[in-house]
Each structure stands twice: as structure tokens, then as C-alpha cells.
Design an enzyme around this catalytic site. Structure first.
Site, PDB file in Angstrom:
ATOM      1  N   GLU A 104      39.843   2.238  29.770  1.00 44.35           N
ATOM      2  CA  GLU A 104      41.018   1.530  29.001  1.00 44.35           C
ATOM      3  C   GLU A 104      40.972   0.173  29.132  1.00 44.35           C
ATOM      4  O   GLU A 104      40.650  -0.215  30.503  1.00 44.35           O
ATOM      5  CB  GLU A 104      42.182   2.112  29.073  1.00 44.35           C
TER       6      GLU A 104
ATOM      7  N   TYR B 124      31.853  -4.927  28.128  1.00 40.49           N
ATOM      8  CA  TYR B 124      31.574  -3.612  28.027  1.00 40.49           C
ATOM      9  C   TYR B 124      30.748  -3.118  26.660  1.00 40.49           C
ATOM     10  O   TYR B 124      29.886  -2.236  26.639  1.00 40.49           O
ATOM     11  CB  TYR B 124      33.022  -2.733  27.803  1.00 40.49           C
TER      12      TYR B 124
HETATM   13  C1  LIG Z   1      36.423  -8.959  33.532  1.00 39.48           C
HETATM   14  C2  LIG Z   1      35.946  -9.269  34.739  1.00 39.48           C
HETATM   15  C3  LIG Z   1      35.577  -8.072  35.803  1.00 39.48           C
HETATM   16  C4  LIG Z   1      34.210  -9.861  34.507  1.00 39.48           C
HETATM   17  O1  LIG Z   1      33.597 -10.323  35.733  1.00 39.48           O
HETATM   18  P1  LIG Z   1      32.326 -11.435  35.669  1.00 39.48           P
HETATM   19  O2  LIG Z   1      31.763 -11.023  36.999  1.00 39.48           O
HETATM   20  O3  LIG Z   1      33.050 -12.642  35.539  1.00 39.48           O
HETATM   21  O4  LIG Z   1      31.488 -11.040  34.591  1.00 39.48           O
HETATM   22  P2  LIG Z   1      29.988 -11.372  34.025  1.00 39.48           P
HETATM   23  O5  LIG Z   1      29.748 -12.778  34.764  1.00 39.48           O
HETATM   24  O6  LIG Z   1      29.288 -10.111  34.458  1.00 39.48           O
HETATM   25  O7  LIG Z   1      30.200 -11.480  32.627  1.00 39.48           O
HETATM   26  C5  LIG Z   1      29.071 -10.866  31.778  1.00 39.48           C
HETATM   27  C6  LIG Z   1      29.357 -11.145  30.023  1.00 39.48           C
HETATM   28  O8  LIG Z   1      30.587 -10.483  29.782  1.00 39.48           O
HETATM   29  C7  LIG Z   1      31.092 -11.470  29.043  1.00 39.48           C
HETATM   30  N1  LIG Z   1      32.490 -11.966  29.629  1.00 39.48           N
HETATM   31  C8  LIG Z   1      32.961 -11.836  30.846  1.00 39.48           C
HETATM   32  N2  LIG Z   1      33.997 -12.613  31.264  1.00 39.48           N
HETATM   33  C9  LIG Z   1      34.253 -13.152  30.198  1.00 39.48           C
HETATM   34  C10 LIG Z   1      35.387 -14.180  29.868  1.00 39.48           C
HETATM   35  N3  LIG Z   1      36.453 -14.412  30.545  1.00 39.48           N
HETATM   36  N4  LIG Z   1      35.455 -14.466  28.369  1.00 39.48           N
HETATM   37  C11 LIG Z   1      34.445 -14.303  27.549  1.00 39.48           C
HETATM   38  N5  LIG Z   1      33.293 -13.627  27.888  1.00 39.48           N
HETATM   39  C12 LIG Z   1      33.109 -12.886  29.086  1.00 39.48           C
HETATM   40  C13 LIG Z   1      30.245 -12.514  28.708  1.00 39.48           C
HETATM   41  O9  LIG Z   1      29.550 -12.107  27.585  1.00 39.48           O
HETATM   42  C14 LIG Z   1      29.320 -12.647  29.979  1.00 39.48           C
HETATM   43  O10 LIG Z   1      28.340 -13.091  29.809  1.00 39.48           O
HETATM   44  P3  LIG Z   1      27.962 -14.742  29.589  1.00 39.48           P
HETATM   45  O11 LIG Z   1      28.673 -15.273  31.001  1.00 39.48           O
HETATM   46  O12 LIG Z   1      26.582 -14.955  29.647  1.00 39.48           O
HETATM   47  O13 LIG Z   1      28.590 -15.198  28.304  1.00 39.48           O
HETATM   48  C15 LIG Z   1      36.595 -10.661  35.528  1.00 39.48           C
HETATM   49  O14 LIG Z   1      36.849 -11.613  34.371  1.00 39.48           O
HETATM   50  C16 LIG Z   1      37.843 -10.184  36.250  1.00 39.48           C
HETATM   51  O15 LIG Z   1      38.220  -9.626  37.236  1.00 39.48           O
HETATM   52  N6  LIG Z   1      39.094 -10.207  35.321  1.00 39.48           N
HETATM   53  C17 LIG Z   1      40.313  -9.815  35.676  1.00 39.48           C
HETATM   54  C18 LIG Z   1      40.337  -8.233  35.931  1.00 39.48           C
HETATM   55  C19 LIG Z   1      39.876  -7.441  34.697  1.00 39.48           C
HETATM   56  O16 LIG Z   1      40.313  -7.803  33.360  1.00 39.48           O
HETATM   57  N7  LIG Z   1      39.189  -6.480  34.772  1.00 39.48           N
HETATM   58  C20 LIG Z   1      38.692  -5.558  33.668  1.00 39.48           C
HETATM   59  C21 LIG Z   1      39.820  -4.593  33.291  1.00 39.48           C
HETATM   60  S1  LIG Z   1      39.555  -3.599  32.059  1.00 39.48           S
END
Ligand SMILES: CC(C)(COP(=O)(O)OP(=O)(O)OC[C@H]1O[C@@H](n2cnc3c(N)ncnc32)[C@H](O)[C@@H]1OP(=O)(O)O)[C@@H](O)C(=O)NCCC(=O)NCCS
Length: 150
Positions: free
Chosen positions: A104, A116
């Protein structure tokens, strides 16, 4: 590049700190301990320069892996750490027979949804008002197991 490895009890201080700064309704320390103790759960951390910078948790229930938690420290985002965590998670989950993965996610969490989707998740439903802090809807996402795709 991050090192991805199983979570240990000694990681939980860092994990809880990341959790608390990442979510409006963070998991408690006990919730992590419960998952670590379950043999049906998989808990991974990402380590960079010997520092825990991210983690993910999934649990298996009736042949489906439920992705329960995923977060990366805000200083380390957009460096593909979540991508590496998910790649390892799917690799490890894929060793056991299962039908697929579900999760979710907040409807507003466009970055996570995009990530995702890049892994093959599709939106299969909506839970209205699922998040109690602001009444936001959750998207239900699903990804078939590698076996189902073969
Ligand atoms: C969501 C989260 C886990 C992503 O972690 P991350 O290590 O920054 O993600 P990645 O670097 O592996 O991102 C891979 C791709 O996902 C997408 N993406 C990830 N974060 C993004 C953002 N903030 N905005 C837009 N695209 C995003 C992009 O396509 C990215 O590729 P790109 O950088 O080449 O564009 C992180 O932002 C986080 O911890 N957020 C708060 C907690 C959360 O929301 N968890 C998920 C709950 S379901």
C-alpha cells in the site's frame, strides 16, 4: 554502492531514526523487533560506509509477499538505495514459491509509486481513507512473482 544485508537488532537505533523522520505515523521499536523475530519476514538494511541508511521489510502470508516498510535516510535519497534494497528483496523472496508481491502506498507519494511501477507493480485498487493521520487514500499495488511471468 550500498551493501545490502539482513537487519540485526543492533541496527534498530538507526532504523527507528530513519523511520521517524520519514513517516507521519512511524512504526515503533517493538514493531521492528516483532518483524525481526518472525521467520516469515524478510528485513534488509542498506549500509554505506558502515552506516545504516535505509531498510525494507516484507512478510509472507498465504503465498504473497507483503511489502510493509521501505525508507531511505533523507540525506541519501535519489542514489538508487531503495532500488538496490528492492532488487535484493525480490531476489531473496523469489527463492521461495509465491504468487507475487503487494503493498500500500499513499496516493500522493508519486516518487515511490513511480519507483514501484518501474519494478513492474501495477495499481489494483484503492483503500479509501486508509491513513489515519490525514485520511489519505492508499493505492494497492501488485506485482506477479517471477514464476507467474515465466
Ligand atoms: C521512496 C524512497 C524509499 C525512495 O528511495 P530512494 O533511495 O531515494 O529511491 P531511488 O534513488 O532508488 O529511486 C529510484 C527511482 O524512483 C523514482 N523516485 C524515487 N524517489 C522519487 C521522488 N522523490 N520523486 C520522483 N521520483 C522518485 C525515480 O524514478 C528514481 O529514479 P531517478 O532518480 O533516476 O529518477 C524514499 O524517498 C523515502 O524513504 N521516502 C520516505 C518514505 C517512503 O515514502 N517510503 C515508501 C512508502 S510506500
Amino acid at each position: 554502492m550500498a551493501i545490502i544485508r539482513p537487519m540485526r537488532l543492533s541496527d534498530l537505533k538507526a532504523v527507528v531514526e530513519i523511520e521517524e523522520s520519514s513517516f507521519p505515523r512511524p512504526w515503533s521499536l517493538n514493531a521492528f523487533i516483532t518483524q525481526l523475530a518472525k521467520d516469515t519476514s524478510l528485513c534488509l538494511v542498506a549500509e554505506v560506509d558502515e552506516r545504516v541508511v535505509g531498510y525494507t521489510i516484507a512478510t509472507q502470508y498465504v503465498e504473497v509477499w507483503h511489502l510493509l516498510d521501505l525508507a531511505v535516510h533523507e540525506d541519501c535519497r535519489r542514489r538508487y538505495i531503495a532500488t538496490e534494497l528492492l532488487e535484493q528483496l525480490f531476489e531473496r523472496c523469489g527463492r521461495e514459491k509465491h504468487r507475487g508481491y503487494t503493498l500500500e502506498v499513499r496516493k500522493s507519494n508519486r516518487g515511490a509509486i513511480k519507483m514501484y511501477e518501474s519494478f513492474g507493480f501495477i495499481c489494483t485498487g484503492l483503500r479509501k481513507g486508509y491513513y489515519s493521520d490525514n485520511g489519505e487514500d492508499a493505492l494497492i499495488m501488485w506485482k506477479d512473482s517471477e514464476d507467474m511471468l515465466a
